[in-house]
Design a protein around this motif. Structure first.
Motif, PDB file in Angstrom:
ATOM      1  N   ALA A  22      34.964  40.599  52.146  1.00  0.00           N
ATOM      2  CA  ALA A  22      35.376  40.086  53.451  1.00  0.00           C
ATOM      3  C   ALA A  22      35.158  38.576  53.547  1.00  0.00           C
ATOM      4  O   ALA A  22      35.995  37.852  54.102  1.00  0.00           O
ATOM      5  N   ILE A  23      34.038  38.091  52.997  1.00  0.00           N
ATOM      6  CA  ILE A  23      33.774  36.648  53.009  1.00  0.00           C
ATOM      7  C   ILE A  23      34.832  35.913  52.193  1.00  0.00           C
ATOM      8  O   ILE A  23      35.399  34.895  52.633  1.00  0.00           O
ATOM      9  N   LEU A  24      35.118  36.416  50.996  1.00  0.00           N
ATOM     10  CA  LEU A  24      36.079  35.764  50.121  1.00  0.00           C
ATOM     11  C   LEU A  24      37.471  35.734  50.742  1.00  0.00           C
ATOM     12  O   LEU A  24      38.120  34.682  50.793  1.00  0.00           O
ATOM     13  N   VAL A  25      37.935  36.876  51.236  1.00  0.00           N
ATOM     14  CA  VAL A  25      39.288  36.954  51.793  1.00  0.00           C
ATOM     15  C   VAL A  25      39.398  36.118  53.061  1.00  0.00           C
ATOM     16  O   VAL A  25      40.373  35.361  53.244  1.00  0.00           O
ATOM     17  N   SER A  60      32.204  35.654  62.557  1.00  0.00           N
ATOM     18  CA  SER A  60      31.398  34.432  62.534  1.00  0.00           C
ATOM     19  C   SER A  60      30.441  34.402  61.354  1.00  0.00           C
ATOM     20  O   SER A  60      29.837  33.367  61.063  1.00  0.00           O
ATOM     21  N   PHE A  61      30.297  35.538  60.647  1.00  0.00           N
ATOM     22  CA  PHE A  61      29.477  35.601  59.437  1.00  0.00           C
ATOM     23  C   PHE A  61      30.325  35.634  58.166  1.00  0.00           C
ATOM     24  O   PHE A  61      29.788  35.847  57.088  1.00  0.00           O
ATOM     25  N   LEU A  62      31.623  35.410  58.283  1.00  0.00           N
ATOM     26  CA  LEU A  62      32.508  35.599  57.134  1.00  0.00           C
ATOM     27  C   LEU A  62      33.161  34.322  56.630  1.00  0.00           C
ATOM     28  O   LEU A  62      33.914  34.376  55.660  1.00  0.00           O
ATOM     29  N   LEU A  63      32.889  33.184  57.240  1.00  0.00           N
ATOM     30  CA  LEU A  63      33.482  31.933  56.771  1.00  0.00           C
ATOM     31  C   LEU A  63      32.482  31.204  55.882  1.00  0.00           C
ATOM     32  O   LEU A  63      31.399  30.817  56.326  1.00  0.00           O
ATOM     33  N   SER A  64      32.855  31.005  54.626  1.00  0.00           N
ATOM     34  CA  SER A  64      31.971  30.349  53.662  1.00  0.00           C
ATOM     35  C   SER A  64      32.037  28.838  53.821  1.00  0.00           C
ATOM     36  O   SER A  64      32.847  28.298  54.582  1.00  0.00           O
ATOM     37  N   SER A  65      31.204  28.154  53.081  1.00  0.00           N
ATOM     38  CA  SER A  65      31.350  26.709  52.943  1.00  0.00           C
ATOM     39  C   SER A  65      32.644  26.424  52.173  1.00  0.00           C
ATOM     40  O   SER A  65      33.130  27.280  51.435  1.00  0.00           O
ATOM     41  N   PRO A  66      33.227  25.245  52.346  1.00  0.00           N
ATOM     42  CA  PRO A  66      34.466  24.937  51.618  1.00  0.00           C
ATOM     43  C   PRO A  66      34.219  24.694  50.132  1.00  0.00           C
ATOM     44  O   PRO A  66      33.082  24.680  49.668  1.00  0.00           O
ATOM     45  N   GLY A  69      31.803  26.653  47.632  1.00  0.00           N
ATOM     46  CA  GLY A  69      31.157  27.657  48.460  1.00  0.00           C
ATOM     47  C   GLY A  69      32.008  28.897  48.665  1.00  0.00           C
ATOM     48  O   GLY A  69      31.475  29.972  48.959  1.00  0.00           O
ATOM     49  N   ILE A  70      33.323  28.788  48.509  1.00  0.00           N
ATOM     50  CA  ILE A  70      34.198  29.948  48.658  1.00  0.00           C
ATOM     51  C   ILE A  70      33.860  31.008  47.625  1.00  0.00           C
ATOM     52  O   ILE A  70      34.020  32.209  47.869  1.00  0.00           O
ATOM     53  N   VAL A  71      33.390  30.587  46.461  1.00  0.00           N
ATOM     54  CA  VAL A  71      32.988  31.529  45.414  1.00  0.00           C
ATOM     55  C   VAL A  71      31.497  31.831  45.486  1.00  0.00           C
ATOM     56  O   VAL A  71      31.081  32.993  45.358  1.00  0.00           O
ATOM     57  N   LEU A  72      30.682  30.814  45.703  1.00  0.00           N
ATOM     58  CA  LEU A  72      29.234  30.993  45.628  1.00  0.00           C
ATOM     59  C   LEU A  72      28.670  31.763  46.817  1.00  0.00           C
ATOM     60  O   LEU A  72      27.749  32.568  46.644  1.00  0.00           O
ATOM     61  N   ASP A  73      29.189  31.542  48.004  1.00  0.00           N
ATOM     62  CA  ASP A  73      28.661  32.264  49.163  1.00  0.00           C
ATOM     63  C   ASP A  73      28.874  33.773  49.040  1.00  0.00           C
ATOM     64  O   ASP A  73      27.935  34.543  49.273  1.00  0.00           O
ATOM     65  N   PRO A  74      30.084  34.248  48.698  1.00  0.00           N
ATOM     66  CA  PRO A  74      30.220  35.699  48.470  1.00  0.00           C
ATOM     67  C   PRO A  74      29.315  36.209  47.359  1.00  0.00           C
ATOM     68  O   PRO A  74      28.788  37.327  47.450  1.00  0.00           O
ATOM     69  N   TYR A  75      29.127  35.401  46.312  1.00  0.00           N
ATOM     70  CA  TYR A  75      28.272  35.828  45.198  1.00  0.00           C
ATOM     71  C   TYR A  75      26.840  36.051  45.665  1.00  0.00           C
ATOM     72  O   TYR A  75      26.228  37.093  45.373  1.00  0.00           O
ATOM     73  N   PHE A  76      26.279  35.083  46.394  1.00  0.00           N
ATOM     74  CA  PHE A  76      24.889  35.223  46.839  1.00  0.00           C
ATOM     75  C   PHE A  76      24.751  36.330  47.871  1.00  0.00           C
ATOM     76  O   PHE A  76      23.749  37.048  47.886  1.00  0.00           O
TER      77      PHE A  76
END
Length: 261
Positions: A22-25, A60-66, A69-76
């Motif tokens: 969900a974060i990635l998409v 509001s919890f699903l938007l990563s850093s640009p 971060g689009i890859v790293l935030d979902p990973y963590f």
């Protein structure tokens, strides 16, 4: 090869898999696609309009850093949530993990909206997941940058990293640590040392909810209750086996305040 990737994807812990996806998409659609950010940021006033925009409690919890971060935030998010879902002794059932996400997420929203005015909260949730995941790894070691530190200090190393690289994100991260510590006190410290029962018992309706969809019917790992006689290996369930990627914290924003950087 694609079938093997899909098989591995569907075999992953369902809640961690769903959150990371969900974060990635959401992030890809918001930064590069047709999803306006104005549709997903948190605004409490929009919860009370007709029809109520209740999805903002989740988006509001699903938007990563640009950028990276689009890859790293979902990973963590996947890394630490999967540890809670499969091997953390505090969470014996899948509904306990879901209740953790609801209560910790609610704490992060309330504190940020009252004191910080943020609109997006993913970085607070990630560090909360990290804090909770490593608390039961006391005595184990983990690599951070070029240093080996006790596993339970990783969240504070993240704060130190942000202090050096991106101080604006620290208040949001602190609310995540406070949320995780509050949950730990209510569900573990108070029952163990205060002689009472959990102050945040998992509601019964969540058990019916998680057992209904087929996606939640798999079992992943075994959680060992403290004192069960299982020998301790002195290792974490994943966080201590490799280095925490320092570059991930260079891309984290300041909570994505609307109208800000």
């Amino acid at each position: 090869m694609s079938s093997e990737i899909m098989a591995a994807y569907w075999q992953a812990p369902p809640m961690a898999r769903t959150l990371a996806t969900a974060i990635l998409v959401t992030s890809i659609m918001a930064y590069f696609g047709p999803l306006p950010i104005s549709w997903i940021y948190f605004d409490e006033s929009r919860l009370f309009k007709l029809p109520p925009e209740l999805w903002r409690l989740v988006t509001s919890f699903l938007l990563s850093s640009p950028q990276l971060g689009i890859v790293l935030d979902p990973y963590f998010a996947y890394l630490y949530l999967s540890q809670l879902e499969t091997s953390n002794p505090k969470f014996q059932r899948k509904e306990d993990v879901l209740w953790y996400l609801i209560t910790v997420g609610g704490f992060i929203i309330i504190v940020n909206r009252i004191f910080l005015g943020g609109y997006f909260f993913l970085q607070g949730l990630i560090i909360a997941l990290c804090y909770t995941a490593v608390q039961d790894a006391r005595g184990a070691k983990s690599n951070f940058f070029f240093f080996t530190v006790p596993a339970q200090l990783i969240p504070y190393c993240m704060l130190l990293s942000s202090l050096l690289m991106n101080p604006a994100v620290i208040p949001l991260q602190i609310t995540g640590i406070l949320a995780a510590h509050w949950h730990d006190f209510m569900t573990r410290l108070w029952p163990e040392f205060g002689g009472g029962s959990s102050l945040l018992p998992t509601p019964a309706f969540l058990s019916r909810f998680v057992e209904t969809p087929r996606v939640f019917r798999r079992e992943y790992g075994t959680a060992i209750r403290p004192g069960s006689g299982a020998p301790s290996t002195g290792r974490t369930t994943g966080a201590s086996t490799g280095s925490v990627l320092p570059d991930s914290w260079r891309t984290r924003g300041s909570g994505h305040r609307l109208g800000g950087d």
